[in-house]
Write a protein that holds these residues in place. Structure first.
Motif, PDB file in Angstrom:
ATOM      1  N   VAL A 368      38.575  41.384  25.914  1.00 62.40           N
ATOM      2  CA  VAL A 368      38.539  40.640  27.221  1.00 62.40           C
ATOM      3  C   VAL A 368      39.123  39.296  26.747  1.00 62.40           C
ATOM      4  CG1 VAL A 368      37.374  39.509  28.984  1.00 62.40           C
ATOM      5  CG2 VAL A 368      36.531  41.910  28.094  1.00 62.40           C
ATOM      6  N   THR A 369      38.806  38.690  25.865  1.00 60.85           N
ATOM      7  CA  THR A 369      39.461  37.382  25.193  1.00 60.85           C
ATOM      8  C   THR A 369      40.999  37.666  25.216  1.00 60.85           C
ATOM      9  OG1 THR A 369      37.405  36.673  24.316  1.00 60.85           O
ATOM     10  CG2 THR A 369      39.567  35.597  23.625  1.00 60.85           C
ATOM     11  N   ALA A 370      41.270  38.572  24.639  1.00 59.39           N
ATOM     12  CA  ALA A 370      42.813  38.961  24.406  1.00 59.39           C
ATOM     13  C   ALA A 370      43.502  39.157  25.891  1.00 59.39           C
ATOM     14  CB  ALA A 370      43.059  40.096  23.725  1.00 59.39           C
ATOM     15  N   LEU A 371      42.825  40.014  26.794  1.00 59.40           N
ATOM     16  CA  LEU A 371      43.224  40.129  28.128  1.00 59.40           C
ATOM     17  C   LEU A 371      43.370  38.613  28.764  1.00 59.40           C
ATOM     18  CD1 LEU A 371      44.213  42.063  30.193  1.00 59.40           C
ATOM     19  CD2 LEU A 371      41.836  42.282  31.064  1.00 59.40           C
ATOM     20  N   ARG A 372      42.544  38.086  28.571  1.00 57.53           N
ATOM     21  CA  ARG A 372      42.533  36.518  29.370  1.00 57.53           C
ATOM     22  C   ARG A 372      43.677  35.848  28.742  1.00 57.53           C
ATOM     23  NH1 ARG A 372      38.228  34.595  31.761  1.00 57.53           N
ATOM     24  NH2 ARG A 372      38.344  32.526  31.146  1.00 57.53           N
ATOM     25  N   LYS A 373      44.258  35.807  27.676  1.00 53.95           N
ATOM     26  CA  LYS A 373      45.208  34.902  27.067  1.00 53.95           C
ATOM     27  C   LYS A 373      46.599  35.608  27.601  1.00 53.95           C
ATOM     28  CE  LYS A 373      43.432  34.101  22.403  1.00 53.95           C
ATOM     29  NZ  LYS A 373      43.228  34.363  20.822  1.00 53.95           N
ATOM     30  N   LEU A 374      46.590  36.881  27.936  1.00 47.97           N
ATOM     31  CA  LEU A 374      47.665  37.217  28.549  1.00 47.97           C
ATOM     32  C   LEU A 374      47.781  36.966  30.079  1.00 47.97           C
ATOM     33  CD1 LEU A 374      50.090  39.238  28.557  1.00 47.97           C
ATOM     34  CD2 LEU A 374      48.469  41.148  29.222  1.00 47.97           C
ATOM     35  N   PHE A 375      46.661  37.004  30.623  1.00 43.65           N
ATOM     36  CA  PHE A 375      46.454  36.573  31.884  1.00 43.65           C
ATOM     37  C   PHE A 375      46.866  35.082  32.070  1.00 43.65           C
ATOM     38  CE2 PHE A 375      44.881  40.460  33.691  1.00 43.65           C
ATOM     39  CZ  PHE A 375      45.085  40.425  35.105  1.00 43.65           C
ATOM     40  N   ALA A 376      46.531  34.199  31.111  1.00 47.81           N
ATOM     41  CA  ALA A 376      46.915  32.916  31.243  1.00 47.81           C
ATOM     42  C   ALA A 376      48.413  32.628  30.988  1.00 47.81           C
ATOM     43  CB  ALA A 376      46.035  32.387  30.019  1.00 47.81           C
TER      44      ALA A 376
END
Length: 504
Positions: A368-376
């Protein structure tokens, strides 16, 4: 027939519906099983188009205690990530930080002002319906009794008896993995600088916005004029028994990874200390069964992340209210009531999708942390921010397509001469606004329930606006096609009989 409309539930949605009906000349009976208004802290304000809708009903200033029109909020979050609203030419996100108890107080005042009857301590037991109405069985302080009504509306929450009695399914999912804890709590005052909570070893935390860590969610809520609150969300197994302040403190420390000393706040006010396990994402299979309608949580429930609940529910109400009143008053065109579900259920589906997506983005885990970096990265693009902001606020709603791009959309905030459009809509009546140089459309034959206003404005534009604020027809010039389109829209939505103005 004892009454035209019975509303089960005197929360914000039931009271707002009573207000909308009252403005249209219908006097509903509102039933509420609780003998007194609930003062337990629940929602902490409003987010989205509903703030602008309340302005168009003259309720914004009463709720905000500030003069003038609402303004968009300078910052917000999506899935506990900053939403850079400063990138937008037109920011659609409006907020109104008012506790639900105050919202209900103001809406109750309005409902009573316009003639609604409120029966507290009266509970819906059941009903039967036929082609002409429904026989409603009730329990009140003096025992059981019945009412005969033309229509019954369930605004009675997620566990709606109205929905269950109507046999309407409520499919969806239940998630028991998250534990939410909320409590009235103060933080060290010396840790608050420039409106931010600066936690040693963690960093700066803005007020009211979700903070996600690898271990959970954290919200600091320093309500002005009320007791401050802290909220956490964790994916763990809660202890048995009643929640304690010590449990809240331990949860905060786990989520942040550092110690944030909390104190029981001093002062007057309703104190919170509660634990909620799990949540539901559900959407009623139908918003209508014969003479019975569902609004708000009776029709849909979802995570509270992003604050969509009252925005969705109150817009259900404003959509249904004028259509139900039109049917009761005898001027509704055929099929008007069917448009309630056709328009609002797809909106409910999108809000559930939005809530579930945000819940996934705040979950723990490296993936999820990786997904959030992409969304950021995505959220640094103004086009992406606009799309998400429109979805979160409800500004992306388009009920129908038409020859003009404004048809089916929220009417823009216009000036009609020296009067705001919001001021012209306080009566909750259909409205024809003509800002074209010739003013030719203002002379169109209209039904008596449609108000007509003409004048000069910043735009050359003519609009036919439904009572819920959405555009039924629009034009920027006077021509045969535009006149035909106006006549068709009047017939579709407002049944142009009897006519009030001279034929052109």
């Amino acid at each position: 027939m004892d009454t035209d409309v019975v509303i089960a539930g005197a929360g914000p949605n039931g009271l707002m519906l009573a207000s909308e009906l009252g403005l249209a000349g219908v006097r509903p009976i509102v039933l509420e099983r609780l003998p007194e208004r609930n003062t337990v802290p629940r929602a902490n304000g409003l987010v989205g188009q509903v703030v602008r809708m309340l302005d168009r009903r003259g309720l914004y200033e009463r709720l905000s205690s500030t003069p003038g029109a609402p303004r968009p909020t300078p910052g917000y979050v999506f899935g506990a990530m900053p939403l850079h609203l400063e990138l937008l030419a037109e920011n659609p996100i409006y907020t109104l930080p008012v506790p639900q108890a105050r919202i209900e107080e103001v809406l109750q005042e309005r409902a009573l002002e316009v003639g609604a009857e409120l029966r507290r301590g009266h509970e819906l037991l059941g009903f039967t319906q036929d082609a002409d109405g429904a026989a409603v069985s009730l329990s009140g302080p003096d025992g059981e009794y019945q009412l005969r009504t033309r229509y019954l509306v369930g605004a009675d929450g997620a566990h709606s008896q109205t929905r269950k009695q109507a046999g309407i399914d409520f499919p969806g999912v239940t998630n028991d993995s998250m534990v939410s804890r909320t409590g009235s709590a103060s933080v060290p005052p010396e840790w608050v600088e420039g409106g931010m909570l600066k936690i040693p070893g963690y960093g700066a935390v803005p007020p009211f916005l979700h903070q996600r860590t690898e271990r959970g969610l954290f919200v600091w809520a320093p309500f002005p004029g009320r007791l401050p609150a802290i909220n956490t969300g964790e994916w763990d197994t809660p202890p048995d028994g009643e929640m304690t302040f010590e449990e809240l403190q331990a949860s905060v420390d786990r989520v942040l990874g550092v110690h944030l000393p909390l104190a029981v706040p001093t002062g007057d006010g309703v104190r919170q200390l509660r634990r909620v396990v799990g949540g539901n994402s559900r959407l009623a299979s139908s918003f209508r069964s014969g003479r019975v309608f569902l609004v708000g949580d009776a029709a849909h429930v979802h995570s509270a992340i992003g604050g969509p609940g009252l925005n969705l529910g109150l817009q259900d109400v404003v959509n249904l209210g004028w259509k139900l009143a039109a049917e009761v008053r005898g001027w509704a065109p055929p099929g008007l009531l069917d448009t309630y579900e056709a328009e609002r259920r797809p909106v409910g589906e999108r809000v559930l999708m939005l809530a579930q997506a945000q819940s996934a983005l705040v979950a723990p885990g490296n993936d999820v942390t990786a997904l959030r970096k992409l969304f950021a990265e995505f959220l640094n693009d103004s086009g992406n921010v606009q799309r998400i902001a429109d979805l979160m606020s409800g500004a992306d709603i388009r009920y129908a397509a038409g020859a003009h791009p404004l048809v089916g959309r929220w009417a823009p905030d216009l000036q009609v001469g020296d009067v705001r459009l919001a001021d012209l809509m306080r009566s909750a009546r259909p409205l024809l606004v003509d800002l074209t140089p010739s003013g030719a459309f203002a002379g169109t034959r209209v039904p008596q329930q449609v108000d007509v206003h003409s004048g000069q404005g910043e735009q050359t534009l003519a609009l036919l606006i439904r009572p819920d604020g959405y555009v039924a027809w629009a034009a920027e010039q006077d021509g045969d096609a535009e006149r035909d389109g106006l006549r068709e829209a009047l017939e579709q939505w407002f049944q142009p009989r009897p006519l009030t103005s001279a034929t052109r």
